[in-house]
Design a protein around this motif. Structure first.
Motif, short mmCIF file in Angstrom:
data_model
loop_
_atom_site.label_atom_id
_atom_site.label_comp_id
_atom_site.label_asym_id
_atom_site.label_seq_id
_atom_site.Cartn_x
_atom_site.Cartn_y
_atom_site.Cartn_z
N ASP A 3 0.84 -1.24 0.05
CA ASP A 3 -0.30 -0.29 0.00
C ASP A 3 0.87 1.34 -0.02
O ASP A 3 1.82 1.27 0.68
CB ASP A 3 -0.85 0.01 1.22
N HIS A 4 0.53 2.18 -0.57
CA HIS A 4 1.54 3.33 -1.00
C HIS A 4 1.43 4.06 0.61
O HIS A 4 2.49 4.51 0.77
CB HIS A 4 1.04 4.58 -1.75
N ARG A 5 0.69 4.00 1.36
CA ARG A 5 0.82 4.49 2.94
C ARG A 5 2.05 3.84 3.76
O ARG A 5 2.41 4.25 4.59
CB ARG A 5 -0.42 4.55 3.47
N THR A 6 2.34 2.65 3.31
CA THR A 6 3.34 1.84 3.96
C THR A 6 4.62 1.81 3.29
O THR A 6 5.68 1.25 3.71
CB THR A 6 2.96 0.26 4.34
N LEU A 7 4.94 2.44 2.17
CA LEU A 7 6.08 2.57 1.70
C LEU A 7 7.22 3.27 2.33
O LEU A 7 7.00 4.15 3.08
CB LEU A 7 5.94 3.19 0.18
N PRO A 8 8.47 2.84 2.26
CA PRO A 8 9.59 3.44 3.02
C PRO A 8 9.71 4.98 2.65
O PRO A 8 10.40 5.51 3.30
CB PRO A 8 10.91 2.67 2.68
N LEU A 9 9.27 5.33 1.68
CA LEU A 9 9.31 6.87 1.13
C LEU A 9 7.87 7.54 1.15
O LEU A 9 7.18 7.06 0.60
CB LEU A 9 10.23 7.16 -0.16
N PRO A 10 7.87 8.46 2.12
CA PRO A 10 6.65 8.92 2.11
C PRO A 10 6.23 9.70 0.80
O PRO A 10 7.15 10.13 0.09
CB PRO A 10 6.60 10.27 3.28
#
Length: 114
Positions: A3-10
């Motif tokens: 999910d885009h919210r859990t990616l290492p880069l905000p």
């Protein structure tokens, strides 16, 4: 699928490639793998997948993540404006077309020459 919210880069989806290149240097191989999988599942942009693959190869070959802040401001968030400001004060004065005319406005005859 990540999910885009859990990616290492905000805000990974909104990063320009130039900003992404410097920010992935602070990530581990696992974090780069996560971004690469997300990129391939979503936009699958060739320059981005090449960049992430190259960085992953570097990390697997013994490169270490460099110090950096993956949460640092993106280049487009600095609040600076680029280019010249446009306003009535900086706009050019209106001008008449040249006497020979332009493609959309015919020239004006100079009168009777005898």
């Amino acid at each position: 699928m990540a999910d885009h919210r859990t990616l290492p880069l905000p805000d990974y989806d909104h990063l320009p490639i130039g900003g992404l290149e410097s920010r992935v240097r602070a990530l581990t191989a696992e974090e780069v793998e996560e971004l690469l999988a997300y990129e391939r599942d979503h936009a699958d942009r060739l320059p981005v997948t090449q960049l992430l693959t190259a960085r992953l190869d570097q990390l697997r070959s013994g490169a270490e993540p460099t110090s950096g802040d993956p949460g640092a401001l993106r280049p487009e968030q600095h609040g600076r404006r680029s280019g010249s400001p446009v306003s009535p004060a900086t706009s050019p004065q209106p001008m008449s077309p040249p006497p020979h005319g332009t493609p959309d406005q015919r020239g004006k005859p100079k009168g009777d020459r005898t």
